[in-house]
Design a protein around this motif. Sequence first.
Motif, PDB file in Angstrom:
ATOM      1  N   SER A 102     -43.933 -34.725  60.001  1.00  0.00           N
ATOM      2  CA  SER A 102     -45.347 -34.809  59.631  1.00  0.00           C
ATOM      3  C   SER A 102     -45.589 -34.482  58.164  1.00  0.00           C
ATOM      4  O   SER A 102     -46.375 -35.170  57.496  1.00  0.00           O
ATOM      5  N   PHE A 184     -56.426 -39.597  54.142  1.00  0.00           N
ATOM      6  CA  PHE A 184     -55.842 -39.785  55.482  1.00  0.00           C
ATOM      7  C   PHE A 184     -54.450 -39.166  55.580  1.00  0.00           C
ATOM      8  O   PHE A 184     -54.138 -38.458  56.542  1.00  0.00           O
ATOM      9  N   ASP A 188     -53.807 -36.062  57.949  1.00  0.00           N
ATOM     10  CA  ASP A 188     -53.016 -36.369  59.144  1.00  0.00           C
ATOM     11  C   ASP A 188     -51.728 -35.536  59.201  1.00  0.00           C
ATOM     12  O   ASP A 188     -51.348 -35.022  60.258  1.00  0.00           O
ATOM     13  N   SER A 192     -51.016 -32.729  62.088  1.00  0.00           N
ATOM     14  CA  SER A 192     -49.838 -32.811  62.963  1.00  0.00           C
ATOM     15  C   SER A 192     -49.019 -31.526  62.910  1.00  0.00           C
ATOM     16  O   SER A 192     -48.547 -31.024  63.945  1.00  0.00           O
TER      17      SER A 192
END
Length: 626
Positions: A102, A184, A188, A192
């Motif tokens: 991630s 994003f 994100d 995660s």
Amino acid sequence: MTVEFEECIKDSPRFRATIDEVETDVVEIEAKLDKLVKLCSGMIEAGKAYVTTNRLFVSGVRDLSQQCQGDTVISECLQRFGDSLQEMVNYHTILFDQAQRSVRQQLHNFVKEDVRKFKETKKQFDKVREDMELSLVRNAQAPRHRPHEVEEATGALTVTRKCFRHLALDYVLQINVLQAKKKFEILDSMLSFMHAQYSFFQQGYSLLHQLDPYMKKLAAELDQLVIDSAVEKREMERKHAAIQQRTLLQDFSYDEPKVEFDVDAPSGVVMEGYLFKRASNAFKTWNRRWFSIQNSQLVYQKKLKDALTVVVDDLRLCSVKPCEDIERRFCFEVVSPTKSCMLQADSEKLRQAWVQAVQASIASAYRESPDSCYSERLDRTASPSTSSIDSTTDSRERGVKGESVLQRVQSVAGNSQCGDCGQPDPRWASINLGVLLCIECSGIHRSLGVHCSKVRSLTLDSWEPELLKLMCELGNSTVNQIYEAQCEGPGVRKPTASSSRQDKEAWIKDKYVEKKFLRKLTSAPAREPPRRWRAQKCQRPHSSPHAPTTRRKVRLEPVLPSVAALSSGGRGCQKLHLSSCTWAGLGIGSVQCWKEPPTLNATVGLGRLEAGLHRGTLELSCLSTT
């Protein structure tokens, strides 16, 4: 921060300021992301090292649990805690894998792909903008009286402006896409990673929550253990003080252990302790070893894990006596038919105890194997178990020895089942065939007669060491390889444990009496025909007249079977034909002969007859006094 498309067409100062601000922001974001990716890589590497070290720690906990198998409390505690820690290690591994995917991988791809693409577009935009500025300068400098230069400058400016507007639109689009994707990607990846952290701690909490009742129970037991340990410590201190006070009143200048022996000990060990043993080498060194008397044997060992070394295999064949003629004190000697062993105790009391223990073991060994065994060896027309069962005085000792014999013989390959029918746990044996039998097959063997099979019980009868050794050397597998070498023919079927007695009896008779399954041997070569002998009596021609004795020489030479008469030789020599054992013609009083040459001895009057076999000729020399 977004850039308006209309502003890029105008190429206003606001557009250029916005572009400069965006470019500076992208450079800073790239630096921060690179730093974060490196820190994440370091965290992951450190986490992997932590996981590896934690795995080693868990392995050590489990090894300690295996070592403490005798204590159920410690073993169970370490086992459960080790399993829980192993689960935590697995959760850590999952967390670091999620962090790598991630944070490290996702942000690294954003920097290497999207930001790099933005930088390449920026380079093209800067170059086109410079070209447009040059075109504007040339267009402004074109003179009026040179129409062709004006036309050329105007055309170049038009083309450059179109290219600038097209590339500016693409550059603005790239900036806006990068700004949106930056949000994003960063959000994100961090979301995660935090989900992975949440899962890690949630799983850890659930695991420890399940372990919480056991930990509370163990804590209560630990409090009690602390109290018990304090009480035990006080008790040990009290005993220590009492023993120390008692030792102050005793003389420990010459301490010696407890000297007792028990011939009827349940463990079979009559006496044991440390003795010095003199080596049989040239240096005659003395070594301290742990000796013991057990199973009518004198054995010793250096360490507990070492195999027992047998000094005397059978105490019935040895004697023991104190030794006062050597320099060392407290020595005694154990003498057997093959060797002697010099031993030394630590005191006179211990020496006497060892001597008495050996003597008592010798007497006990003779009681366990009486002289009646000798008569059984001479004529064993019935099962030896008869005399063993009738003996009631030594039933306990025979039971113990019977179990030992059973275990030793059944441990041989193939002896775990009957050699004829396969019935498990056979307790009977044929001592002349070397096989173990079940009780039904042993009855059939008895019916064959002792000239075919001699049956003895492994648990009820007494066994001589030589016979027991023979049984251990053979075994059902070895014997069946001989007596069942060719039992694969048609119509031949070996009985099983469930077969009828008639089938077993027929099989045993075919196997041992008729010997139908033995491997056929090749025919032996024809023997040479027996040779007959003739004797030649000769007088020594060079004998001295002053010699006190005369020597007569007789030569026995093999002749063909057709020669059957007496033939005469030269002067002073006669040839005499001898039959198989006719020695009267030689004046031989008595003759002793052996089956195997080369030496044949005979006695003649006062002289001596010597015989030797030399290259097919037997020469007899007779020395006699005159």
